[in-house]
Design a protein around this motif. Structure first.
Motif, PDB file in Angstrom:
ATOM      1  N   VAL A 206      33.230  39.550  44.575  1.00 36.17           N
ATOM      2  CA  VAL A 206      34.021  39.401  45.797  1.00 36.17           C
ATOM      3  C   VAL A 206      35.510  39.492  45.479  1.00 36.17           C
ATOM      4  N   GLY A 207      35.905  38.995  44.309  1.00 39.89           N
ATOM      5  CA  GLY A 207      37.304  39.035  43.912  1.00 39.89           C
ATOM      6  C   GLY A 207      37.875  40.429  43.775  1.00 39.89           C
ATOM      7  N   ASP A 208      37.011  41.416  43.536  1.00 40.19           N
ATOM      8  CA  ASP A 208      37.471  42.808  43.468  1.00 40.19           C
ATOM      9  C   ASP A 208      38.036  43.268  44.799  1.00 40.19           C
ATOM     10  N   LYS A 209      37.520  42.692  45.881  1.00 44.79           N
ATOM     11  CA  LYS A 209      37.910  43.122  47.222  1.00 44.79           C
ATOM     12  C   LYS A 209      38.898  42.164  47.888  1.00 44.79           C
ATOM     13  N   SER A 210      38.929  40.921  47.447  1.00 38.32           N
ATOM     14  CA  SER A 210      39.724  39.913  48.157  1.00 38.32           C
ATOM     15  C   SER A 210      41.219  40.052  47.911  1.00 38.32           C
ATOM     16  N   GLY A 211      41.601  40.629  46.764  1.00 39.96           N
ATOM     17  CA  GLY A 211      43.018  40.666  46.428  1.00 39.96           C
ATOM     18  C   GLY A 211      43.493  39.299  46.000  1.00 39.96           C
ATOM     19  N   GLU A 212      44.813  39.133  45.811  1.00 33.42           N
ATOM     20  CA  GLU A 212      45.349  37.871  45.326  1.00 33.42           C
ATOM     21  C   GLU A 212      45.320  36.805  46.419  1.00 33.42           C
ATOM     22  N   VAL A 213      44.628  35.722  46.120  1.00 30.98           N
ATOM     23  CA  VAL A 213      44.511  34.581  47.029  1.00 30.98           C
ATOM     24  C   VAL A 213      44.622  33.311  46.186  1.00 30.98           C
ATOM     25  N   PRO A 214      45.432  32.323  46.585  1.00 34.16           N
ATOM     26  CA  PRO A 214      45.494  31.066  45.834  1.00 34.16           C
ATOM     27  C   PRO A 214      44.216  30.272  46.079  1.00 34.16           C
ATOM     28  N   LYS A 278      37.338  37.552  33.402  1.00 38.88           N
ATOM     29  CA  LYS A 278      38.482  38.244  32.822  1.00 38.88           C
ATOM     30  C   LYS A 278      38.651  39.630  33.437  1.00 38.88           C
ATOM     31  N   ALA A 279      37.537  40.257  33.746  1.00 37.13           N
ATOM     32  CA  ALA A 279      37.563  41.620  34.289  1.00 37.13           C
ATOM     33  C   ALA A 279      38.287  41.698  35.627  1.00 37.13           C
ATOM     34  N   ILE A 280      38.330  40.590  36.366  1.00 34.65           N
ATOM     35  CA  ILE A 280      39.023  40.608  37.664  1.00 34.65           C
ATOM     36  C   ILE A 280      40.312  39.783  37.619  1.00 34.65           C
ATOM     37  N   ASN A 281      40.791  39.481  36.387  1.00 37.09           N
ATOM     38  CA  ASN A 281      42.078  38.797  36.216  1.00 37.09           C
ATOM     39  C   ASN A 281      42.128  37.506  37.034  1.00 37.09           C
ATOM     40  N   THR A 282      41.170  36.634  36.781  1.00 31.36           N
ATOM     41  CA  THR A 282      40.955  35.445  37.602  1.00 31.36           C
ATOM     42  C   THR A 282      42.063  34.402  37.521  1.00 31.36           C
ATOM     43  N   TRP A 283      42.570  34.126  36.315  1.00 30.98           N
ATOM     44  CA  TRP A 283      43.436  32.959  36.123  1.00 30.98           C
ATOM     45  C   TRP A 283      44.912  33.331  36.065  1.00 30.98           C
ATOM     46  N   VAL A 284      45.736  32.518  36.712  1.00 25.04           N
ATOM     47  CA  VAL A 284      47.181  32.757  36.680  1.00 25.04           C
ATOM     48  C   VAL A 284      47.760  32.197  35.382  1.00 25.04           C
ATOM     49  N   THR A 285      48.782  32.845  34.847  1.00 27.62           N
ATOM     50  CA  THR A 285      49.456  32.319  33.661  1.00 27.62           C
ATOM     51  C   THR A 285      50.549  31.334  34.065  1.00 27.62           C
ATOM     52  N   ASN A 286      51.175  31.590  35.207  1.00 26.59           N
ATOM     53  CA  ASN A 286      52.168  30.654  35.760  1.00 26.59           C
ATOM     54  C   ASN A 286      51.517  29.943  36.935  1.00 26.59           C
ATOM     55  N   MET A 287      51.346  28.623  36.825  1.00 31.16           N
ATOM     56  CA  MET A 287      50.610  27.868  37.830  1.00 31.16           C
ATOM     57  C   MET A 287      51.421  27.544  39.082  1.00 31.16           C
ATOM     58  N   ALA A 288      52.656  28.037  39.152  1.00 28.64           N
ATOM     59  CA  ALA A 288      53.460  27.866  40.366  1.00 28.64           C
ATOM     60  C   ALA A 288      52.992  28.879  41.412  1.00 28.64           C
ATOM     61  N   MET A 289      52.523  28.378  42.550  1.00 25.03           N
ATOM     62  CA  MET A 289      52.038  29.270  43.599  1.00 25.03           C
ATOM     63  C   MET A 289      53.157  30.136  44.159  1.00 25.03           C
ATOM     64  N   LYS A 290      52.818  31.374  44.500  1.00 25.05           N
ATOM     65  CA  LYS A 290      53.776  32.280  45.121  1.00 25.05           C
ATOM     66  C   LYS A 290      53.701  32.136  46.642  1.00 25.05           C
ATOM     67  N   GLU A 291      54.838  32.256  47.290  1.00 22.11           N
ATOM     68  CA  GLU A 291      54.864  32.131  48.740  1.00 22.11           C
ATOM     69  C   GLU A 291      54.087  33.261  49.403  1.00 22.11           C
ATOM     70  N   THR A 292      54.129  34.454  48.825  1.00 22.73           N
ATOM     71  CA  THR A 292      53.388  35.585  49.399  1.00 22.73           C
ATOM     72  C   THR A 292      51.882  35.317  49.384  1.00 22.73           C
ATOM     73  N   ALA A 293      51.399  34.693  48.289  1.00 27.03           N
ATOM     74  CA  ALA A 293      49.975  34.381  48.184  1.00 27.03           C
ATOM     75  C   ALA A 293      49.593  33.298  49.192  1.00 27.03           C
ATOM     76  N   PHE A 294      50.463  32.307  49.360  1.00 24.95           N
ATOM     77  CA  PHE A 294      50.224  31.231  50.323  1.00 24.95           C
ATOM     78  C   PHE A 294      50.141  31.794  51.740  1.00 24.95           C
ATOM     79  N   ASN A 295      51.014  32.725  52.059  1.00 25.87           N
ATOM     80  CA  ASN A 295      50.999  33.333  53.392  1.00 25.87           C
ATOM     81  C   ASN A 295      49.743  34.171  53.599  1.00 25.87           C
ATOM     82  N   ARG A 296      49.283  34.835  52.530  1.00 22.68           N
ATOM     83  CA  ARG A 296      48.052  35.623  52.635  1.00 22.68           C
ATOM     84  C   ARG A 296      46.863  34.702  52.909  1.00 22.68           C
ATOM     85  N   LEU A 297      46.863  33.550  52.256  1.00 22.12           N
ATOM     86  CA  LEU A 297      45.801  32.579  52.510  1.00 22.12           C
ATOM     87  C   LEU A 297      45.803  32.163  53.970  1.00 22.12           C
ATOM     88  N   GLN A 298      46.963  31.916  54.529  1.00 23.83           N
ATOM     89  CA  GLN A 298      47.034  31.529  55.939  1.00 23.83           C
ATOM     90  C   GLN A 298      46.601  32.675  56.846  1.00 23.83           C
TER      91      GLN A 298
END
Length: 331
Positions: A206-214, A278-298
């Motif tokens: 599912v992560g292949d299609k969902s794009g970046e989501v926090p 790993k194949a879908i780049n699951t984990w963030v290296t910087n744990m500070a959430m991005k505002e763009t990702a937060f808005n996408r979640l909303q």
């Protein structure tokens, strides 16, 4: 639906999940009590941080509870049964909108996309998402990020499954086995174990299609954050270091470190699970959430009709400490 979820959170406050602990229960200031939404290789950096002694280096140990749903995890945080919740930030959004005086804040993000895999009853090497049209699918509960993300993905593709939404999160796989649906989303290592046992077949990530989501974050009451800065920093530093370790080492090495955290699961299965994530780049290296990702979640929550009002990023998300830790670890 938001009101229903808030009611579930309040009800769960009365009876939070039983402990699912890996470290001995202690009742002192050196323990960080974490309630996780579920237990999965999806959260490998958390367990690895414990296994490698990163929490111990910070002067702390952790106690983990399996909440079995974001509402129960939030209930544990609100009731004080847990110091920190580890779940989708939607729970924090709903609670903030509900007007809680000490609304939990998001202070760190671990995963940046959906971590579930779509499992079907039969092998489909040439799977097409349009195969889901009209089919019964178990993808989570109303108001939860797993279901809302899946609905968002299907909406973008233009397919309309028949969602089965009356099954508790922790009971979805057994319901799938019992014939409640033709497809079910599963996290690792469950998905790989099902495939290995011939109970189902992974047809898509599912992560292949969902794009970046926090997708999964650490949350705590503002009062706890204010009074326990050491614990917040310790957790962020330990997990950031563990994530770095995951990406810098092969999956077999990481699997050998965390296999003890997964009863009745083989080291090889955990390795396969780690490779899949790993194949879908699951984990963030910087744990500070991005505002763009937060808005996408909303956007995703709004698309599901579960958002009564949007929340400002700065009102719910704290990034200063996570940014500082990232700079230290990757200097």
């Amino acid at each position: 639906m938001k009101k229903k979820i808030l009611s579930c959170i309040l009800a769960a406050c009365i009876s939070v999940a039983l402990p699912f602990a890996f470290t001995g229960c202690k009742n002192d200031e050196s323990v960080i009590k974490i309630n996780e939404v579920t237990h999965s290789v999806f959260y490998a950096p958390l367990y690895l941080a414990d296994a490698l002694g990163y929490f111990e280096e910070e002067g702390y140990s952790i106690e983990l509870e399996n909440g079995g749903g974001a509402d129960k995890t939030m209930a544990a945080v609100l009731s004080g049964a847990a110091d920190i919740g580890f779940c989708g930030p939607e729970a924090a959004i709903y609670t903030y909108i509900g007007g809680d005086e000490d609304a939990p804040k998001v202070f760190g993000q671990m995963t940046n996309r959906d971590g579930s895999f779509l499992v079907g009853k039969t092998a489909e090497p040439d799977f097409d998402w349009h195969n889901l049209e009209g089919k019964k699918v178990l993808a989570g509960r109303p108001g939860g990020v797993p279901l809302m993300t899946f609905q968002y993905v299907c909406g973008e593709i233009g397919v309309n499954p028949d969602y089965v939404t009356n099954i508790d999160f922790n009971m979805m796989t057994s319901a799938f086995e019992g014939g409640a649906a033709e497809y079910c989303t599963m996290f690792e290592p469950v998905a790989s174990e099902y495939q290995k046992a011939g109970k189902g077949y992974i047809v898509a990530a599912v992560g292949d299609k969902s794009g970046e989501v926090p997708y999964t974050c650490f949350i705590a009451k503002q009062s706890f954050i204010d009074d326990n800065g050491g614990k917040i920093e310790a957790l962020l530093r330990a997990v950031t270091k563990a994530t770095k370790y995951v990406y810098e080492n092969d999956s077999a090495t990481v699997a050998s470190k965390i296999v003890s955290y997964f009863a009745n699961t083989s080291e090889e299965s955990i390795k396969v699970s780690l490779d899949n994530y790993k194949a879908i780049n699951t984990w963030v290296t910087n744990m500070a959430m991005k505002e763009t990702a937060f808005n996408r979640l909303q956007d995703i929550i709004e698309n599901a009709g579960e958002l009564s009002q949007r929340v400002k990023f700065s009102d719910l998300v704290l990034t200063e400490t996570a940014n500082k830790i990232y700079t230290e670890v990757y200097a």
